[in-house]
Design an enzyme around this catalytic site. Structure first.
Site, PDB file in Angstrom:
ATOM      1  N   ASP A  59     -31.281 -78.818  32.106  1.00  0.00           N
ATOM      2  CA  ASP A  59     -29.990 -78.391  31.576  1.00  0.00           C
ATOM      3  C   ASP A  59     -30.153 -77.006  30.939  1.00  0.00           C
ATOM      4  OD1 ASP A  59     -27.727 -77.989  29.980  1.00  0.00           O
ATOM      5  OD2 ASP A  59     -27.623 -80.078  29.343  1.00  0.00           O
ATOM      6  N   GLY A 115     -18.120 -77.595  34.664  1.00  0.00           N
ATOM      7  CA  GLY A 115     -19.496 -77.303  35.078  1.00  0.00           C
ATOM      8  C   GLY A 115     -20.349 -76.718  33.978  1.00  0.00           C
ATOM      9  N   ASP A 118     -20.183 -73.823  32.657  1.00  0.00           N
ATOM     10  CA  ASP A 118     -19.320 -73.088  31.719  1.00  0.00           C
ATOM     11  C   ASP A 118     -18.880 -74.024  30.581  1.00  0.00           C
ATOM     12  OD1 ASP A 118     -17.755 -71.043  30.722  1.00  0.00           O
ATOM     13  OD2 ASP A 118     -16.218 -71.150  32.287  1.00  0.00           O
ATOM     14  N   THR A 169     -22.673 -72.400  43.060  1.00  0.00           N
ATOM     15  CA  THR A 169     -23.064 -73.521  43.934  1.00  0.00           C
ATOM     16  C   THR A 169     -22.479 -74.872  43.521  1.00  0.00           C
ATOM     17  OG1 THR A 169     -25.108 -74.045  42.731  1.00  0.00           O
ATOM     18  CG2 THR A 169     -25.255 -72.362  44.465  1.00  0.00           C
ATOM     19  N   GLY A 170     -21.616 -74.877  42.487  1.00  0.00           N
ATOM     20  CA  GLY A 170     -20.979 -76.124  42.054  1.00  0.00           C
ATOM     21  C   GLY A 170     -19.522 -76.123  42.476  1.00  0.00           C
ATOM     22  N   TYR A 196     -17.477 -73.787  42.836  1.00  0.00           N
ATOM     23  CA  TYR A 196     -17.122 -72.716  43.775  1.00  0.00           C
ATOM     24  C   TYR A 196     -17.682 -72.921  45.190  1.00  0.00           C
ATOM     25  CZ  TYR A 196     -14.845 -69.789  40.192  1.00  0.00           C
ATOM     26  OH  TYR A 196     -13.986 -69.287  39.244  1.00  0.00           O
TER      27      TYR A 196
END
Ligand code: AR6
Length: 175
Positions: A14, A36, A38, A127-128, A130
């Site tokens: 993490d 995510g 952010d 890569t999440g 988006y």
């Protein structure tokens, strides 16, 4: 011989738990938070980060931060000196946006160096939510880190949340 290039390190974990000079956030152009990584950074770092983001919106980025650009704020309660927020491109099947994803890493590294950072932690930008394919995301991230990881940086850490992302980065780094 002493290398002037920063070491590239992979961590499965993490990003909000890292102790580094700079933590990079995969933000959106509003700079006002999201899901995510952010969401995790704002939750763990506390309200001081959002306060800085709001000031940046008011003073310089009224229309939002453009894709591929990067800005720095306080890191609040995170174990870091700064958070650098960068806006990754949304994956497109029809358009090659790789230069914009590379720009996120480049602009973040440039800003971190200007801040005198020796250590920096990145998530796998775009890569999440988006949707960027992890193999391509890893290839771009490692390539830019190799090209732009000069002094004062001595460690560029990629913090990969899941096993698939970690394996993708390991494959590129080892290959
Ligand atoms: N530590 C490290 N990596 C993480 C963590 C974490 N705590 N949480 C998620 N990841 P994403 P994006 C990984 O969706 O694709 C937000 O709403 C995740 O598994 O966080 O750039 C923003 O506000 C994935 O591999 O960012 C934007 O609207 C990677 O971090 C949008 O999402 C990036 O996933 C940005 O989407």
């Amino acid at each position: 011989m002493t290398s002037t290039r920063a070491e590239i390190v992979l961590v499965h974990g993490d990003i909000t738990e890292q102790t580094v000079d700079v933590i990079v956030n995969a933000a959106n152009s509003s700079l006002l938070g999201g899901g995510g990584v952010d969401g995790a950074i704002h939750r763990r770092g506390g309200p001081a980060i959002l306060e800085d983001c709001r000031k940046l919106r008011a003073s310089q980025y009224g229309k939002g931060l453009a894709t591929g650009q990067a800005v720095a704020t306080t890191a609040g309660r995170l174990h870091a000196g700064h958070v650098i927020h960068t806006v990754g491109p949304v994956w497109s099947k029809t358009e090659d946006r790789g230069a914009l994803l590379a720009s996120c890493y480049e602009q973040s590294l440039k800003l971190a160096k200007e801040l005198g950072a020796e250590t920096i932690a990145f998530p796998a930008i775009s890569t999440g939510i988006y949707g960027w394919p992890i193999d391509s995301g890893a290839e771009i991230a490692i390539r830019v880190a190799r090209e732009h990881g000069g002094a004062p940086l001595r460690e560029i850490r990629f913090v990969l949340f899941d096993e698939t992302a970690y394996q993708a980065f390991a494959q590129v780094l080892g290959g």
